[in-house]
Enzyme design. Structure first.
Site, mmCIF file in Angstrom:
data_model
loop_
_atom_site.group_PDB
_atom_site.id
_atom_site.type_symbol
_atom_site.label_atom_id
_atom_site.label_comp_id
_atom_site.label_asym_id
_atom_site.label_seq_id
_atom_site.Cartn_x
_atom_site.Cartn_y
_atom_site.Cartn_z
ATOM 1 C CG HIS A 194 -0.279 0.082 2.518
ATOM 2 N ND1 HIS A 194 0.241 -1.022 3.134
ATOM 3 C CD2 HIS A 194 -0.013 1.123 3.345
ATOM 4 C CE1 HIS A 194 0.789 -0.672 4.283
ATOM 5 N NE2 HIS A 194 0.655 0.625 4.429
HETATM 6 N N1 UDP Z 1 -2.993 -6.014 9.079
HETATM 7 C C1 UDP Z 1 -4.288 -6.463 9.244
HETATM 8 N N2 UDP Z 1 -5.046 -6.787 8.132
HETATM 9 C C2 UDP Z 1 -4.549 -6.688 6.864
HETATM 10 C C3 UDP Z 1 -3.218 -6.202 6.706
HETATM 11 C C4 UDP Z 1 -2.468 -5.868 7.834
HETATM 12 O O1 UDP Z 1 -4.772 -6.603 10.379
HETATM 13 O O2 UDP Z 1 -5.272 -7.001 5.906
HETATM 14 C C5 UDP Z 1 -2.209 -5.623 10.277
HETATM 15 C C6 UDP Z 1 -0.853 -6.287 10.422
HETATM 16 O O3 UDP Z 1 -0.943 -7.489 11.145
HETATM 17 C C7 UDP Z 1 -0.061 -5.243 11.201
HETATM 18 C C8 UDP Z 1 -0.646 -3.927 10.731
HETATM 19 O O4 UDP Z 1 -1.926 -4.249 10.171
HETATM 20 O O5 UDP Z 1 -0.303 -5.380 12.592
HETATM 21 C C9 UDP Z 1 0.215 -3.249 9.690
HETATM 22 O O6 UDP Z 1 -0.451 -2.134 9.232
HETATM 23 P P1 UDP Z 1 -0.153 -1.451 7.829
HETATM 24 O O7 UDP Z 1 0.558 -2.403 6.947
HETATM 25 O O8 UDP Z 1 -1.437 -0.862 7.350
HETATM 26 O O9 UDP Z 1 0.757 -0.203 8.215
HETATM 27 P P2 UDP Z 1 2.341 0.012 8.348
HETATM 28 O O10 UDP Z 1 2.838 -0.965 9.355
HETATM 29 O O11 UDP Z 1 2.949 -0.154 7.002
HETATM 30 O O12 UDP Z 1 2.467 1.416 8.830
#
Ligand code: UDP
Length: 353
Positions: A194
């Protein structure tokens, strides 16, 4: 009273351990950056987080507009509530917007997950991190290199406290609850993408989809709303390969169940690089850099800057002996307790840097 700010999906897993350990009065302020059930509500339900005390309703808009809207909406809430400090987590627009609002009103800012750096200012998250840290009075870090990054930017050593990774607290707490959730038969890969750098431009997104199509295994892709929108706007619906099953975002427990059992995870998420490291699941990160180098050093993560390299990177990861769960210092399920202790000690000292 302390404001605990959250707004986007990864924030909920990071504040939950604080809420559980908090010995001080707090308000949960939800900015509404993510607002629908699949990106917000389901996490409150599954984590058992109390409903937000304040909901600012600031979803949508460009990075700049969203940051401005959150500041506008948070300012009267901050003035009325008069919190003694504001805790922000991670690197999303809500993190910067609420830090800046608090700093303008002389309210101490506490940043949980401070000091991570990709050194890539084209990422909105990197700008959010650097500015939030400069505005913060207490910097709670998750890994040792964060301290070096903060000191190199002139932040005082005594404002930095190693408390560890609260997102991993949540993972370790809820892992047993994923037993019994149905997942595909092995081998399969789990995909999450994303980051604007990967999904906002048709050419790059099309290269990624075609590389995923060259993998010799079924792939499950619970896609972020931004990615789904971009696939449609770039006219790439027909370019989704047959082995890639596009789905709506998973709930937390559903995601972790798929993550822990996957043969490989292909991602650009920050949190997923961390979770796969702890779970010992091979991870290929489709980015030229990471603000979480410890996941490559101690964990199971490898960077893959060029999407055309994904098949080779996956093969290389799979050819290694599976390591099993990895222990990373301070990623031990107790980070929330340490963070609360650090916050309480900071408040006892008068809440100043
Ligand atoms: N996650 C979730 N469902 C999904 C994809 C990710 O619950 O379909 C969780 C994942 O386990 C982690 C978090 O969302 O705990 C990561 O969030 P994201 O990838 O949106 O943000 P980033 O970490 O890149 O800031």
């Amino acid at each position: 009273m302390i404001d605990l700010v959250c707004g986007a999906r990864p924030n909920f897993m990071k504040i939950d351990p604080l809420v559980r350990a908090a010995g001080f009065p707090f308000r949960i302020v939800h900015t509404g950056q993510h607002y629908d059930h699949s990106m917000s509500g389901s996490f409150f339900d599954q984590l058992g987080l109390p409903r937000p005390d304040v909901f600012l309703g600031c979803g949508g808009g460009s990075v700049t507009l969203q940051t401005a809207r959150i500041m506008e909406a948070y300012e009267p809430v901050l003035i009325r509530g008069a919190p003694e400090a504001v805790v922000v987590v991670g690197d999303v627009n809500s993190t910067l917007a609420c830090s800046l609002t608090a700093a303008r009103h002389g309210v101490p800012v506490i940043h949980l997950e401070a000091g991570l750096r990709s050194f890539d200012r084209t990422m909105p998250e990197e700008v959010n991190r650097v500015l939030t840290d400069q505005l913060s009075d207490l910097l709670l870090i998750t890994s040792p290199e964060a301290r070096d990054n903060l000191l190199a930017e002139g932040l005082p050593a005594d404002a930095v406290v190693m408390t560890g990774n609260t997102m991993i607290d949540t993972l370790l707490r809820l892992l047993p609850e994923t037993d019994g959730i149905e997942v595909p038969e092995k081998p399969y890969g789990l995909v999450t993408l994303h980051r604007p750098g990967n999904v906002d431009h048709g050419e790059r997104l099309s290269e990624i989809l075609s590389a995923l199509g060259r993998l010799d295994m079924p792939l499950v892709f619970p896609a972020h709303p931004r990615t789904l929108r971009s696939i449609s706007e770039c006219g790439l619906a027909g370019a989704v390969p047959e082995n890639l099953r596009m789905l709506a975002p998973f709930s937390y427990l559903e995601f972790v169940a798929h993550e822990r059992s996957a043969s490989v995870v292909i991602t650009d998420s920050g949190g997923v690089q961390e979770e796969t490291s702890v779970l010992g699941v091979p991870c290929v990160t489709v980015r030229p850099n990471t603000e979480r180098p410890i996941t490559c050093l101690l964990g199971t993560n490898v960077l893959c800057p060029d999407p055309r390299g994904i098949p080779d990177a996956v093969e290389e990861r799979l050819s290694r002996a599976r390591v099993g769960p990895v222990e990373i210092p301070f990623w031990d399920g107790k980070a929330g307790v340490r963070a609360v202790e650090a916050v309480s000690e900071f408040m006892r000292r008068g809440g100043k840097r």
